[in-house]
Design an enzyme around this catalytic site. Sequence first.
Site, PDB file in Angstrom:
ATOM      1  N   GLY A  15     -49.265  58.407  25.442  1.00  0.00           N
ATOM      2  CA  GLY A  15     -49.630  59.634  24.751  1.00  0.00           C
ATOM      3  C   GLY A  15     -48.642  60.755  25.000  1.00  0.00           C
ATOM      4  N   GLY A  19     -43.214  57.795  26.747  1.00  0.00           N
ATOM      5  CA  GLY A  19     -43.966  56.599  26.397  1.00  0.00           C
ATOM      6  C   GLY A  19     -44.295  56.532  24.918  1.00  0.00           C
ATOM      7  N   SER A 109     -36.592  60.008  38.060  1.00  0.00           N
ATOM      8  CA  SER A 109     -36.344  61.384  37.633  1.00  0.00           C
ATOM      9  C   SER A 109     -35.089  61.909  38.309  1.00  0.00           C
ATOM     10  CB  SER A 109     -37.537  62.261  38.023  1.00  0.00           C
ATOM     11  OG  SER A 109     -37.213  63.632  37.924  1.00  0.00           O
ATOM     12  N   SER A 110     -34.385  62.799  37.629  1.00  0.00           N
ATOM     13  CA  SER A 110     -33.202  63.418  38.238  1.00  0.00           C
ATOM     14  C   SER A 110     -33.591  64.274  39.440  1.00  0.00           C
ATOM     15  CB  SER A 110     -32.459  64.273  37.203  1.00  0.00           C
ATOM     16  OG  SER A 110     -33.303  65.294  36.694  1.00  0.00           O
ATOM     17  N   TYR A 138     -42.984  66.149  43.909  1.00  0.00           N
ATOM     18  CA  TYR A 138     -42.771  65.235  42.789  1.00  0.00           C
ATOM     19  C   TYR A 138     -41.619  64.285  43.085  1.00  0.00           C
ATOM     20  CZ  TYR A 138     -41.523  63.704  38.056  1.00  0.00           C
ATOM     21  OH  TYR A 138     -41.224  62.939  36.950  1.00  0.00           O
ATOM     22  N   LYS A 142     -41.536  60.101  43.305  1.00  0.00           N
ATOM     23  CA  LYS A 142     -40.697  59.288  42.422  1.00  0.00           C
ATOM     24  C   LYS A 142     -39.732  58.409  43.218  1.00  0.00           C
ATOM     25  CE  LYS A 142     -41.147  59.321  38.628  1.00  0.00           C
ATOM     26  NZ  LYS A 142     -42.153  58.574  37.830  1.00  0.00           N
ATOM     27  N   LEU A 168     -35.331  65.150  29.634  1.00  0.00           N
ATOM     28  CA  LEU A 168     -35.475  64.665  28.267  1.00  0.00           C
ATOM     29  C   LEU A 168     -36.205  65.701  27.418  1.00  0.00           C
ATOM     30  CD1 LEU A 168     -36.580  60.969  28.992  1.00  0.00           C
ATOM     31  CD2 LEU A 168     -34.269  61.820  28.550  1.00  0.00           C
ATOM     32  N   HIS A 181     -41.346  71.878  30.406  1.00  0.00           N
ATOM     33  CA  HIS A 181     -39.981  71.945  30.905  1.00  0.00           C
ATOM     34  C   HIS A 181     -39.173  72.933  30.070  1.00  0.00           C
ATOM     35  CE1 HIS A 181     -40.981  68.009  32.856  1.00  0.00           C
ATOM     36  NE2 HIS A 181     -40.283  68.579  33.808  1.00  0.00           N
ATOM     37  N   LYS A 189     -41.581  79.808  23.534  1.00  0.00           N
ATOM     38  CA  LYS A 189     -41.417  81.235  23.832  1.00  0.00           C
ATOM     39  C   LYS A 189     -40.768  81.976  22.651  1.00  0.00           C
ATOM     40  CE  LYS A 189     -39.997  82.240  28.007  1.00  0.00           C
ATOM     41  NZ  LYS A 189     -39.112  82.531  29.188  1.00  0.00           N
TER      42      LYS A 189
END
Length: 312
Positions: A15, A19, A109-110, A138, A142, A168, A181, A189
């Site tokens: 969702g 993905g 993740s970076s 986080y 990961k 991404l 993000h 905004k």
Amino acid sequence: MTTHESAKVLITGGGGMVGGNIADYARKSGWQVFTPSSADLDLRDASLTLEYLRDHEIESIIHCAARVGGIAANIAAPADFILNNLQIDSSIISSARKLKVQKFIYFGSSCMYPRDISQPMGEEKIMSAPLEPTNEGYALAKIAGAKSVESVAKQDSLDWKVLIPSNLYGPRDNFDEFTSHLIPAVIGKIAKAKTDNTSSIEIWGDGQARREFTYVGDVADFIVKNFGSIKDWPGMMNIGFGTDHSIDEYYSAVGKALSFKGSFSHNLEKPVGMKQKLMDSAVAKRYGWNPQTDLQAGIAKTVTWYLESLNK
């Protein structure tokens, strides 16, 4: 023996942006895809997860589900980010291992990379120095997930791989004002500023921090086209666009896409995170990674999707 087109593939986080886009591309290619919502399957519950995999005879997994958010969300709820992600990953990884699922892609993740590190960031740099404090919870979760996948692949001789994308963006992104993000936050905004006839928009920090963003459609296309050969991939590899831009440049690009005529100001009291995050994706390029969507084209597609979603 089933091919990846005929195999039953579970895509967690179906969702969400990553993905959901992978599932869209996979279905167009004829895959048999399962994308249960969180209401259908609570991935934090290991027994329910194991039951779902067994009942649906899942043969391959692309694990995109995670508790994610921008810098403000990570600062506000570090315990939620580490605990929820540890639960989700432990549940799906342990369940898939019990059933000997042959193919498994884990999205890292970076944020897994250290705070102070030479750029661009190569895979060998993970765990080489302290993490960025603003998203440490986080990042730790990961890293634990990625290392678990690598360990299972090694011990059980399964085709389990870790992909570490840059930031991404694209259709299906999260545009929530408080948890989004950078790019979706800026789109929301600026779109609101236009609606409210606001002439100036605030940017956190001095606008010079640099970030690399990759269009999610390029990631989905790569995975669907190359899933049949993941056995040949290394255990972990970066997938990024290859160039980065400053925060100011992202605001400018979104402003251009939305025809915003106002100005931008900087709030130097706000946190900005790492000064730069640029991935070294040379390894992935040897396995077919070749993103095609440049920033302005990707933002234009994302803005179109966002504006259309407001009218639904």
